[in-house]
Design a protein around this motif. Structure first.
Motif, mmCIF file in Angstrom:
data_model
loop_
_atom_site.group_PDB
_atom_site.id
_atom_site.type_symbol
_atom_site.label_atom_id
_atom_site.label_comp_id
_atom_site.label_asym_id
_atom_site.label_seq_id
_atom_site.Cartn_x
_atom_site.Cartn_y
_atom_site.Cartn_z
ATOM 1 N N GLU A 12 0.829 -1.206 0.000
ATOM 2 C CA GLU A 12 0.000 0.000 0.000
ATOM 3 C C GLU A 12 0.864 1.257 0.000
ATOM 4 O OE1 GLU A 12 -2.719 -0.349 3.295
ATOM 5 O OE2 GLU A 12 -3.674 -2.122 2.418
ATOM 6 N N ASP A 13 1.908 1.263 0.829
ATOM 7 C CA ASP A 13 2.813 2.418 0.884
ATOM 8 C C ASP A 13 3.496 2.646 -0.463
ATOM 9 O OD1 ASP A 13 2.110 2.681 3.550
ATOM 10 O OD2 ASP A 13 3.988 1.831 4.323
ATOM 11 N N PHE A 14 3.902 1.561 -1.116
ATOM 12 C CA PHE A 14 4.546 1.668 -2.424
ATOM 13 C C PHE A 14 3.602 2.307 -3.440
ATOM 14 C CE2 PHE A 14 5.476 0.013 -6.656
ATOM 15 C CZ PHE A 14 6.794 0.408 -6.801
ATOM 16 N N VAL A 15 2.365 1.855 -3.478
ATOM 17 C CA VAL A 15 1.403 2.387 -4.440
ATOM 18 C C VAL A 15 1.092 3.849 -4.136
ATOM 19 C CG1 VAL A 15 -0.959 2.167 -5.335
ATOM 20 C CG2 VAL A 15 0.462 0.133 -5.060
ATOM 21 N N THR A 73 -7.908 10.484 -15.282
ATOM 22 C CA THR A 73 -8.492 9.146 -15.289
ATOM 23 C C THR A 73 -7.703 8.264 -14.334
ATOM 24 O OG1 THR A 73 -9.081 9.410 -17.608
ATOM 25 C CG2 THR A 73 -9.146 7.183 -16.730
ATOM 26 N N PRO A 74 -8.274 7.971 -13.173
ATOM 27 C CA PRO A 74 -7.515 7.177 -12.205
ATOM 28 C C PRO A 74 -7.275 5.743 -12.685
ATOM 29 C CG PRO A 74 -9.760 7.549 -11.426
ATOM 30 C CD PRO A 74 -9.603 8.320 -12.704
ATOM 31 N N ALA A 75 -6.043 5.300 -12.567
ATOM 32 C CA ALA A 75 -5.675 3.944 -12.954
ATOM 33 C C ALA A 75 -5.899 2.965 -11.808
ATOM 34 C CB ALA A 75 -4.206 3.905 -13.358
ATOM 35 N N HIS A 76 -5.756 3.463 -10.580
ATOM 36 C CA HIS A 76 -5.802 2.610 -9.392
ATOM 37 C C HIS A 76 -7.163 2.706 -8.720
ATOM 38 C CE1 HIS A 76 -4.596 0.621 -5.720
ATOM 39 N NE2 HIS A 76 -4.949 1.679 -5.023
ATOM 40 N N ARG A 77 -7.678 1.573 -8.347
ATOM 41 C CA ARG A 77 -8.901 1.520 -7.550
ATOM 42 C C ARG A 77 -8.678 0.489 -6.464
ATOM 43 N NH1 ARG A 77 -14.410 0.382 -10.537
ATOM 44 N NH2 ARG A 77 -14.244 -1.760 -9.855
ATOM 45 N N ALA A 78 -8.669 0.922 -5.226
ATOM 46 C CA ALA A 78 -8.350 0.049 -4.094
ATOM 47 C C ALA A 78 -9.575 -0.741 -3.658
ATOM 48 C CB ALA A 78 -7.795 0.869 -2.936
ATOM 49 N N ASP A 79 -9.985 -1.676 -4.503
ATOM 50 C CA ASP A 79 -11.166 -2.477 -4.169
ATOM 51 C C ASP A 79 -10.900 -3.973 -4.303
ATOM 52 O OD1 ASP A 79 -10.981 -2.782 -6.894
ATOM 53 O OD2 ASP A 79 -13.055 -2.265 -7.316
ATOM 54 N N ARG A 129 -4.675 -1.668 -22.894
ATOM 55 C CA ARG A 129 -6.087 -1.785 -23.254
ATOM 56 C C ARG A 129 -6.987 -1.272 -22.132
ATOM 57 N NH1 ARG A 129 -7.199 -7.607 -25.339
ATOM 58 N NH2 ARG A 129 -9.164 -6.650 -25.972
ATOM 59 N N LEU A 130 -6.620 -1.533 -20.880
ATOM 60 C CA LEU A 130 -7.397 -1.007 -19.757
ATOM 61 C C LEU A 130 -7.381 0.516 -19.769
ATOM 62 C CD1 LEU A 130 -6.290 -3.373 -16.836
ATOM 63 C CD2 LEU A 130 -8.463 -3.418 -18.095
ATOM 64 N N GLU A 131 -6.221 1.087 -20.072
ATOM 65 C CA GLU A 131 -6.085 2.543 -20.120
ATOM 66 C C GLU A 131 -6.996 3.119 -21.199
ATOM 67 O OE1 GLU A 131 -4.825 6.138 -21.894
ATOM 68 O OE2 GLU A 131 -4.097 4.264 -22.758
ATOM 69 N N GLN A 132 -7.060 2.478 -22.347
ATOM 70 C CA GLN A 132 -7.908 2.965 -23.437
ATOM 71 C C GLN A 132 -9.381 2.979 -23.052
ATOM 72 O OE1 GLN A 132 -6.940 0.294 -26.623
ATOM 73 N NE2 GLN A 132 -5.119 1.436 -27.241
ATOM 74 N N LYS A 133 -9.800 2.004 -22.268
ATOM 75 C CA LYS A 133 -11.205 1.882 -21.869
ATOM 76 C C LYS A 133 -11.492 2.516 -20.502
ATOM 77 C CE LYS A 133 -12.458 -0.749 -25.358
ATOM 78 N NZ LYS A 133 -13.420 -0.373 -26.344
ATOM 79 N N ALA A 134 -10.462 3.127 -19.883
ATOM 80 C CA ALA A 134 -10.593 3.759 -18.562
ATOM 81 C C ALA A 134 -11.104 2.779 -17.510
ATOM 82 C CB ALA A 134 -11.478 5.003 -18.642
ATOM 83 N N ILE A 135 -10.557 1.564 -17.533
ATOM 84 C CA ILE A 135 -10.899 0.546 -16.545
ATOM 85 C C ILE A 135 -9.775 0.500 -15.525
ATOM 86 C CG2 ILE A 135 -11.306 -1.920 -16.153
ATOM 87 C CD1 ILE A 135 -12.358 -2.034 -19.065
ATOM 88 N N PRO A 136 -10.055 0.807 -14.257
ATOM 89 C CA PRO A 136 -9.000 0.809 -13.243
ATOM 90 C C PRO A 136 -8.644 -0.605 -12.775
ATOM 91 C CG PRO A 136 -11.072 1.458 -12.265
ATOM 92 C CD PRO A 136 -11.332 1.260 -13.727
ATOM 93 N N LEU A 137 -7.552 -0.679 -12.056
ATOM 94 C CA LEU A 137 -7.033 -1.939 -11.532
ATOM 95 C C LEU A 137 -6.536 -1.667 -10.117
ATOM 96 C CD1 LEU A 137 -6.175 -4.881 -12.356
ATOM 97 C CD2 LEU A 137 -4.014 -3.908 -13.079
#
Length: 176
Positions: A12-15, A73-79, A129-137
């Motif tokens: 978590e600290d790294f991210v 566009t956020p790439a990270h989603r903490a879920d 591909r995730l970036e193109q579709k704005a799908i976070p990870l």
């Protein structure tokens, strides 16, 4: 007595540090250069600030995040969203409908990887591909999965496969 490191907190600290550094577009650009052998050295100063040099899971996470992250566009989603779940969304699938066949073939190629060196280009392709579709990870989970890859490759693959192929149980229509 030595204390056992809390890897989840370290991840978590790294991210968090990675997200802070990647607010700067130049820093993101340097990290994206990681993917070319000719320009990989440009990523080293940023990887050094992240204490990620010679730590393949951290290097990959940083380079993937920089590829995925865009202004606004956020790439990270903490879920807890895994690679498998993100792949399923990208494929247009869901818990009640199957994914597109072409994306499923790409997912199978990813699962066929045995080493992080083999996995890296497959993940890079996915993240673009995730970036193109704005799908976070969830990059904290990705880092955890990459850290476990060499110790428990099959466990990580199984977790990703479950999130991609196994649907949630159908609710009972007649609760009797």
């Amino acid at each position: 007595m030595s204390q056992i490191p809390d890897y989840q907190q370290q991840n978590e600290d790294f991210v968090v540090r990675l997200r802070e550094l990647c607010r700067d577009r130049g820093t993101r650009a340097e990290l994206r250069r990681y993917w070319s052998e000719r320009t990989k050295s440009y990523a080293s100063p940023v990887l050094g600030r992240l204490h990620a040099i010679d730590n393949t899971p951290r290097e990959l996470t940083a380079a993937l995040f920089a590829t995925h992250d865009r202004d606004g566009t956020p790439a990270h989603r903490a879920d807890g969203r895994s690679v498998g779940a993100a792949f399923l969304e990208l494929a247009g699938g869901g818990r009640t409908k199957p994914a597109y066949e072409s994306t499923e073939r790409h997912f199978r190629r990813l699962l066929a990887c045995d080493s992080l060196d083999d996995l890296a280009p497959q993940l890079h392709r996915l993240v673009k591909r995730l970036e193109q579709k704005a799908i976070p990870l969830d990059y904290t989970r990705l880092l955890r999965d990459l850290r476990f890859w060499s110790k428990s490759t099959e466990r990580v693959k199984t977790d990703w496969a479950l999130d991609f192929w196994q649907a949630n149980p159908e609710p009972d229509a007649d609760p009797a």
